[in-house]
Design a protein around this motif. Structure first.
Motif, PDB file in Angstrom:
ATOM      1  N   ASN A 181       3.184  14.709  -8.691  1.00 37.77           N
ATOM      2  CA  ASN A 181       4.227  15.746  -8.664  1.00 37.77           C
ATOM      3  C   ASN A 181       4.782  16.011 -10.063  1.00 37.77           C
ATOM      4  O   ASN A 181       5.052  17.166 -10.430  1.00 37.77           O
ATOM      5  CB  ASN A 181       5.349  15.330  -7.713  1.00 37.77           C
ATOM      6  CG  ASN A 181       4.924  15.365  -6.255  1.00 37.77           C
ATOM      7  OD1 ASN A 181       3.984  16.086  -5.906  1.00 37.77           O
ATOM      8  ND2 ASN A 181       5.595  14.620  -5.408  1.00 37.77           N
ATOM      9  N   THR A 182       4.961  14.947 -10.847  1.00 38.71           N
ATOM     10  CA  THR A 182       5.449  15.114 -12.225  1.00 38.71           C
ATOM     11  C   THR A 182       4.451  15.896 -13.070  1.00 38.71           C
ATOM     12  O   THR A 182       4.828  16.800 -13.835  1.00 38.71           O
ATOM     13  CB  THR A 182       5.705  13.737 -12.859  1.00 38.71           C
ATOM     14  OG1 THR A 182       6.659  13.019 -12.059  1.00 38.71           O
ATOM     15  CG2 THR A 182       6.253  13.883 -14.258  1.00 38.71           C
ATOM     16  N   ALA A 183       3.156  15.558 -12.930  1.00 41.94           N
ATOM     17  CA  ALA A 183       2.122  16.268 -13.689  1.00 41.94           C
ATOM     18  C   ALA A 183       2.055  17.735 -13.288  1.00 41.94           C
ATOM     19  O   ALA A 183       1.910  18.627 -14.134  1.00 41.94           O
ATOM     20  CB  ALA A 183       0.764  15.594 -13.465  1.00 41.94           C
ATOM     21  N   ILE A 184       2.204  18.014 -11.986  1.00 42.39           N
ATOM     22  CA  ILE A 184       2.169  19.407 -11.510  1.00 42.39           C
ATOM     23  C   ILE A 184       3.351  20.191 -12.073  1.00 42.39           C
ATOM     24  O   ILE A 184       3.217  21.349 -12.487  1.00 42.39           O
ATOM     25  CB  ILE A 184       2.170  19.434  -9.970  1.00 42.39           C
ATOM     26  CG1 ILE A 184       0.822  18.914  -9.437  1.00 42.39           C
ATOM     27  CG2 ILE A 184       2.425  20.848  -9.441  1.00 42.39           C
ATOM     28  CD1 ILE A 184       0.794  18.721  -7.947  1.00 42.39           C
ATOM     29  N   LEU A 233       0.828  -1.205   0.000  1.00 40.41           N
ATOM     30  CA  LEU A 233       0.000   0.000   0.000  1.00 40.41           C
ATOM     31  C   LEU A 233       0.863   1.256   0.000  1.00 40.41           C
ATOM     32  O   LEU A 233       0.601   2.214  -0.746  1.00 40.41           O
ATOM     33  CB  LEU A 233      -0.919  -0.008   1.222  1.00 40.41           C
ATOM     34  CG  LEU A 233      -1.810   1.222   1.409  1.00 40.41           C
ATOM     35  CD1 LEU A 233      -2.744   1.392   0.218  1.00 40.41           C
ATOM     36  CD2 LEU A 233      -2.615   1.113   2.698  1.00 40.41           C
ATOM     37  N   PHE A 234       1.911   1.276   0.835  1.00 41.12           N
ATOM     38  CA  PHE A 234       2.821   2.423   0.880  1.00 41.12           C
ATOM     39  C   PHE A 234       3.487   2.640  -0.482  1.00 41.12           C
ATOM     40  O   PHE A 234       3.632   3.783  -0.935  1.00 41.12           O
ATOM     41  CB  PHE A 234       3.894   2.205   1.953  1.00 41.12           C
ATOM     42  CG  PHE A 234       3.349   2.230   3.353  1.00 41.12           C
ATOM     43  CD1 PHE A 234       2.179   2.916   3.654  1.00 41.12           C
ATOM     44  CD2 PHE A 234       4.003   1.564   4.378  1.00 41.12           C
ATOM     45  CE1 PHE A 234       1.671   2.937   4.936  1.00 41.12           C
ATOM     46  CE2 PHE A 234       3.503   1.579   5.660  1.00 41.12           C
ATOM     47  CZ  PHE A 234       2.323   2.268   5.949  1.00 41.12           C
ATOM     48  N   ALA A 235       3.896   1.550  -1.124  1.00 39.50           N
ATOM     49  CA  ALA A 235       4.561   1.671  -2.427  1.00 39.50           C
ATOM     50  C   ALA A 235       3.606   2.247  -3.478  1.00 39.50           C
ATOM     51  O   ALA A 235       3.992   3.101  -4.281  1.00 39.50           O
ATOM     52  CB  ALA A 235       5.071   0.296  -2.873  1.00 39.50           C
ATOM     53  N   THR A 267       1.750   6.999  -6.779  1.00 40.59           N
ATOM     54  CA  THR A 267       0.698   7.966  -7.118  1.00 40.59           C
ATOM     55  C   THR A 267       1.154   9.388  -6.853  1.00 40.59           C
ATOM     56  O   THR A 267       0.955  10.297  -7.672  1.00 40.59           O
ATOM     57  CB  THR A 267      -0.568   7.669  -6.301  1.00 40.59           C
ATOM     58  OG1 THR A 267      -1.003   6.331  -6.575  1.00 40.59           O
ATOM     59  CG2 THR A 267      -1.687   8.640  -6.660  1.00 40.59           C
ATOM     60  N   ILE A 268       1.797   9.602  -5.707  1.00 41.03           N
ATOM     61  CA  ILE A 268       2.285  10.937  -5.352  1.00 41.03           C
ATOM     62  C   ILE A 268       3.357  11.399  -6.340  1.00 41.03           C
ATOM     63  O   ILE A 268       3.379  12.563  -6.760  1.00 41.03           O
ATOM     64  CB  ILE A 268       2.821  10.945  -3.911  1.00 41.03           C
ATOM     65  CG1 ILE A 268       1.660  10.726  -2.920  1.00 41.03           C
ATOM     66  CG2 ILE A 268       3.539  12.256  -3.596  1.00 41.03           C
ATOM     67  CD1 ILE A 268       2.101  10.519  -1.500  1.00 41.03           C
TER      68      ILE A 268
END
Length: 221
Positions: A118-121, A106-108, A113-114
């Protein structure tokens, strides 16, 4: 005395150098402080029997009460209660050092996702910066165009119009017939015109009498 043989009350009394009534008193006290009425083994007649370990503890209790100036109950607690609590106390389960596999997965997934967000932002920020620069350039061009007169626009279009090969050859032939002084004078004049255009003031941008903006021919005010 072998490890498997049990002593009755009389045999234990003889070994400890006391009478049977004292052994009964010792036994009752042990059962009281341990809160176990069947601490000692019982035979078929419900008489108490004592193991080698029982004999050692009772002997130690007797010695503590005599040598350490303790009450019989205090000596009994040290010899029986503390030992029994240590035996009965379960070991605390150690906390696992690692997180289970489901939590790790789940952490991975959350981290991936994060990272994608961040890349999209970051891409969006670059696009916004590019659009802002384009808007600034367009705004600057619109400001310059709004201050141009019809003559300025005509001159600008003439300068931007590409020259033909024949025009270029004619200019070269004309330059060959000019003296160095004439060429130098022309260069200085063009430099002065360029400098004047670069330092154009608000007063310079005002229309003189009889002139109008180039866009006036499209609108009637």
């Amino acid at each position: 005395m072998s490890e498997s043989k049990y002593l009755n009350s009389q045999d234990l009394a003889d070994k400890l150098g006391v009478n049977v009534n004292t052994i009964r008193r010792y036994s009752s006290l042990v059962e009281k402080v341990t809160k176990n009425d069947h601490y000692f083994k019982r035979n078929s007649q419900q008489g108490r029997e004592y193991s080698t370990d029982d004999f050692k503890k009772l002997k130690k209790m007797q010695k503590l009460a005599k040598d350490e100036n303790l009450s019989l109950q205090e000596a009994c607690e040290q010899c029986f209660v503390v030992v029994e609590l240590e035996k009965a106390e379960p070991k605390k389960a150690e906390a696992p050092d690692t997180v289970d596999q489901a939590q790790m997965e789940l952490f991975a997934a959350l981290k991936q996702t994060i990272d994608r967000q961040n890349t999209a932002i970051a891409k969006l920020e670059k696009q916004l910066a590019k659009i802002e620069k384009q808007n600034e350039r367009l705004l600057s061009q619109n400001t310059m165009a709004s201050t141009m007169t019809e003559d300025d626009l005509f001159n600008f279009q003439e300068e931007a119009k590409p020259k033909t090969e024949a025009e270029k050859r004619a200019e070269v032939e004309a330059d060959k017939n000019r003296s160095p002084e004439e060429v130098r004078k022309e260069i200085l004049e063009k430099a002065a015109e360029h400098q004047k255009g670069a330092a154009r003031t608000l007063a310079d941008m005002q229309l003189s009498d009889g002139k109008s903006h180039w866009w006036d021919r499209f609108f009637n005010f």
